[in-house]
Design a protein around this motif. Structure first.
Motif, PDB file in Angstrom:
ATOM      1  N   VAL A  11       8.869  -9.398   3.432  1.00 20.78           N
ATOM      2  CA  VAL A  11       7.611  -8.778   3.814  1.00 20.78           C
ATOM      3  C   VAL A  11       7.573  -7.313   3.388  1.00 20.78           C
ATOM      4  N   ILE A  12       8.688  -6.599   3.567  1.00 25.06           N
ATOM      5  CA  ILE A  12       8.732  -5.179   3.217  1.00 25.06           C
ATOM      6  C   ILE A  12       8.509  -5.000   1.722  1.00 25.06           C
ATOM      7  N   PHE A  13       9.200  -5.818   0.902  1.00 22.00           N
ATOM      8  CA  PHE A  13       9.039  -5.727  -0.548  1.00 22.00           C
ATOM      9  C   PHE A  13       7.594  -6.007  -0.944  1.00 22.00           C
ATOM     10  N   ASP A  14       7.008  -7.034  -0.351  1.00 22.97           N
ATOM     11  CA  ASP A  14       5.621  -7.380  -0.673  1.00 22.97           C
ATOM     12  C   ASP A  14       4.661  -6.255  -0.288  1.00 22.97           C
ATOM     13  N   SER A  15       4.870  -5.673   0.875  1.00 23.70           N
ATOM     14  CA  SER A  15       4.002  -4.586   1.329  1.00 23.70           C
ATOM     15  C   SER A  15       4.124  -3.371   0.423  1.00 23.70           C
ATOM     16  N   LEU A  16       5.356  -3.001   0.086  1.00 20.23           N
ATOM     17  CA  LEU A  16       5.561  -1.855  -0.807  1.00 20.23           C
ATOM     18  C   LEU A  16       4.973  -2.125  -2.186  1.00 20.23           C
ATOM     19  N   SER A  17       5.144  -3.326  -2.697  1.00 16.67           N
ATOM     20  CA  SER A  17       4.591  -3.675  -4.014  1.00 16.67           C
ATOM     21  C   SER A  17       3.070  -3.536  -4.017  1.00 16.67           C
ATOM     22  N   LYS A  18       2.415  -4.004  -2.954  1.00 16.05           N
ATOM     23  CA  LYS A  18       0.956  -3.900  -2.885  1.00 16.05           C
ATOM     24  C   LYS A  18       0.509  -2.442  -2.865  1.00 16.05           C
ATOM     25  N   ILE A  19       1.219  -1.619  -2.074  1.00 14.63           N
ATOM     26  CA  ILE A  19       0.856  -0.210  -1.971  1.00 14.63           C
ATOM     27  C   ILE A  19       1.068   0.488  -3.309  1.00 14.63           C
ATOM     28  N   VAL A  20       2.243   0.301  -3.904  1.00 10.44           N
ATOM     29  CA  VAL A  20       2.585   0.985  -5.146  1.00 10.44           C
ATOM     30  C   VAL A  20       1.685   0.534  -6.292  1.00 10.44           C
ATOM     31  N   ASN A  21       1.427  -0.747  -6.399  1.00 12.52           N
ATOM     32  CA  ASN A  21       0.637  -1.257  -7.519  1.00 12.52           C
ATOM     33  C   ASN A  21      -0.860  -1.096  -7.333  1.00 12.52           C
ATOM     34  N   SER A  22      -1.306  -0.640  -6.162  1.00 17.04           N
ATOM     35  CA  SER A  22      -2.739  -0.527  -5.912  1.00 17.04           C
ATOM     36  C   SER A  22      -3.361   0.709  -6.543  1.00 17.04           C
ATOM     37  N   ASN A  23      -2.572   1.716  -6.830  1.00 14.82           N
ATOM     38  CA  ASN A  23      -3.128   2.979  -7.307  1.00 14.82           C
ATOM     39  C   ASN A  23      -2.209   3.557  -8.376  1.00 14.82           C
ATOM     40  N   TYR A  24      -2.777   3.920  -9.520  1.00 16.52           N
ATOM     41  CA  TYR A  24      -1.971   4.458 -10.627  1.00 16.52           C
ATOM     42  C   TYR A  24      -1.256   5.739 -10.225  1.00 16.52           C
ATOM     43  N   ARG A  25      -1.909   6.585  -9.422  1.00 23.02           N
ATOM     44  CA  ARG A  25      -1.275   7.832  -8.977  1.00 23.02           C
ATOM     45  C   ARG A  25      -0.019   7.529  -8.152  1.00 23.02           C
ATOM     46  N   ILE A  26      -0.135   6.585  -7.254  1.00 20.36           N
ATOM     47  CA  ILE A  26       1.018   6.220  -6.428  1.00 20.36           C
ATOM     48  C   ILE A  26       2.108   5.616  -7.305  1.00 20.36           C
ATOM     49  N   CYS A  27       1.710   4.846  -8.323  1.00 21.56           N
ATOM     50  CA  CYS A  27       2.703   4.275  -9.260  1.00 21.56           C
ATOM     51  C   CYS A  27       3.481   5.386  -9.958  1.00 21.56           C
ATOM     52  N   ARG A  28       2.784   6.411 -10.441  1.00 22.72           N
ATOM     53  CA  ARG A  28       3.445   7.507 -11.164  1.00 22.72           C
ATOM     54  C   ARG A  28       4.349   8.324 -10.254  1.00 22.72           C
ATOM     55  N   ILE A  29       3.885   8.625  -9.057  1.00 21.29           N
ATOM     56  CA  ILE A  29       4.720   9.373  -8.112  1.00 21.29           C
ATOM     57  C   ILE A  29       5.927   8.523  -7.738  1.00 21.29           C
ATOM     58  N   SER A  30       5.729   7.231  -7.549  1.00 21.61           N
ATOM     59  CA  SER A  30       6.854   6.327  -7.261  1.00 21.61           C
ATOM     60  C   SER A  30       7.850   6.336  -8.407  1.00 21.61           C
ATOM     61  N   SER A  31       7.330   6.369  -9.632  1.00 20.09           N
ATOM     62  CA  SER A  31       8.204   6.420 -10.806  1.00 20.09           C
ATOM     63  C   SER A  31       9.023   7.702 -10.818  1.00 20.09           C
ATOM     64  N   MET A  32       8.378   8.835 -10.525  1.00 17.47           N
ATOM     65  CA  MET A  32       9.091  10.115 -10.493  1.00 17.47           C
ATOM     66  C   MET A  32      10.179  10.104  -9.419  1.00 17.47           C
ATOM     67  N   LEU A  33       9.826   9.635  -8.231  1.00 14.45           N
ATOM     68  CA  LEU A  33      10.795   9.615  -7.141  1.00 14.45           C
ATOM     69  C   LEU A  33      11.934   8.629  -7.417  1.00 14.45           C
ATOM     70  N   LEU A  34      11.603   7.471  -7.996  1.00 11.84           N
ATOM     71  CA  LEU A  34      12.645   6.503  -8.336  1.00 11.84           C
ATOM     72  C   LEU A  34      13.575   7.073  -9.403  1.00 11.84           C
ATOM     73  N   ASP A  35      13.014   7.803 -10.364  1.00 16.64           N
ATOM     74  CA  ASP A  35      13.853   8.465 -11.371  1.00 16.64           C
ATOM     75  C   ASP A  35      14.836   9.426 -10.717  1.00 16.64           C
ATOM     76  N   HIS A  36      14.343  10.235  -9.788  1.00 17.20           N
ATOM     77  CA  HIS A  36      15.217  11.200  -9.120  1.00 17.20           C
ATOM     78  C   HIS A  36      16.295  10.485  -8.308  1.00 17.20           C
ATOM     79  N   PHE A  37      15.921   9.411  -7.630  1.00 20.66           N
ATOM     80  CA  PHE A  37      16.891   8.657  -6.841  1.00 20.66           C
ATOM     81  C   PHE A  37      17.944   8.018  -7.748  1.00 20.66           C
TER      82      PHE A  37
END
Length: 188
Positions: A11-37
């Motif tokens: 459920v957590i993965f599905d919820s996060l996927s919906k949030i991240v994939n719903s908005n290009y801005r959130i996708c890019r910020i997620s990409s930046m944060l994932l890169d840093h992590f």
């Protein structure tokens, strides 16, 4: 009872996927944060292990050596997009850094230059990335932008690394990096 692949992810993965994939801005910020992590995960543990081993064998690092190791780690971080304009997070999430004019993958030098601004102002870069998901401050300086690309597995890094040949860009990166890090070491 047969479960499909979607149900087994959770459920957590599905919820996060919906949030991240719903908005290009959130996708890019997620990409930046994932890169840093990911880069932190790849760089920091080996640095800690190296310092523990060097201390246990009696090897003392002087200030210059510590500074060199620190800036070497930063140099690796700044070059995360080297291979085909895709950092580890960009490969996973399906993005690529391209030349603004030619739309071809950004050169190694362009990727290095675009990441220099992260060292100085990461929080500002996140805000600019949220306002303009295609281009952050470093992209304006390096004449690059981030576009949607094919998703790829992390193993493709090794394939791209094998194809890499020594180019004049590497010499430029080493020179710019040396000057940049020397200036930072004077400030610190």
């Amino acid at each position: 009872m047969t479960q499909n692949k979607q149900e087994t992810k959770g459920v957590i993965f599905d919820s996060l996927s919906k949030i991240v994939n719903s908005n290009y801005r959130i996708c890019r910020i997620s990409s930046m944060l994932l890169d840093h992590f990911l880069m932190g995960f790849l760089i920091i543990p080996p640095a800690i292990i190296l310092s523990i081993i060097s201390e246990n064998i009696g090897l003392e690092l002087n200030n210059r050596m510590e500074t060199f190791v620190f800036f070497l780690i930063v140099f690796v971080y700044l070059n995360k997009d080297f291979l085909n304009g895709k950092s580890p997070a960009k490969r996973i999430l399906g993005y690529q850094v391209v030349n603004q004019k030619t739309k071809k993958p950004a050169t190694e030098l362009q990727c290095f230059i675009r990441n220099l601004t992260i060292v100085i102002g990461f929080p500002i870069e996140v805000v600019v990335g949220f306002i303009n998901p295609e281009r952050r401050i470093g992209d304006f300086i390096a004449n690059t932008k981030v576009v949607v690309s094919e998703k790829a597995k992390l193993k493709t890094i090794w394939t791209d690394l094998k194809k890499t040949k020594l180019k004049s860009n590497f010499i430029g990166i080493i020179l710019i990096g040396g000057i940049y890090f020397y200036a930072l070491s004077l400030i610190l």
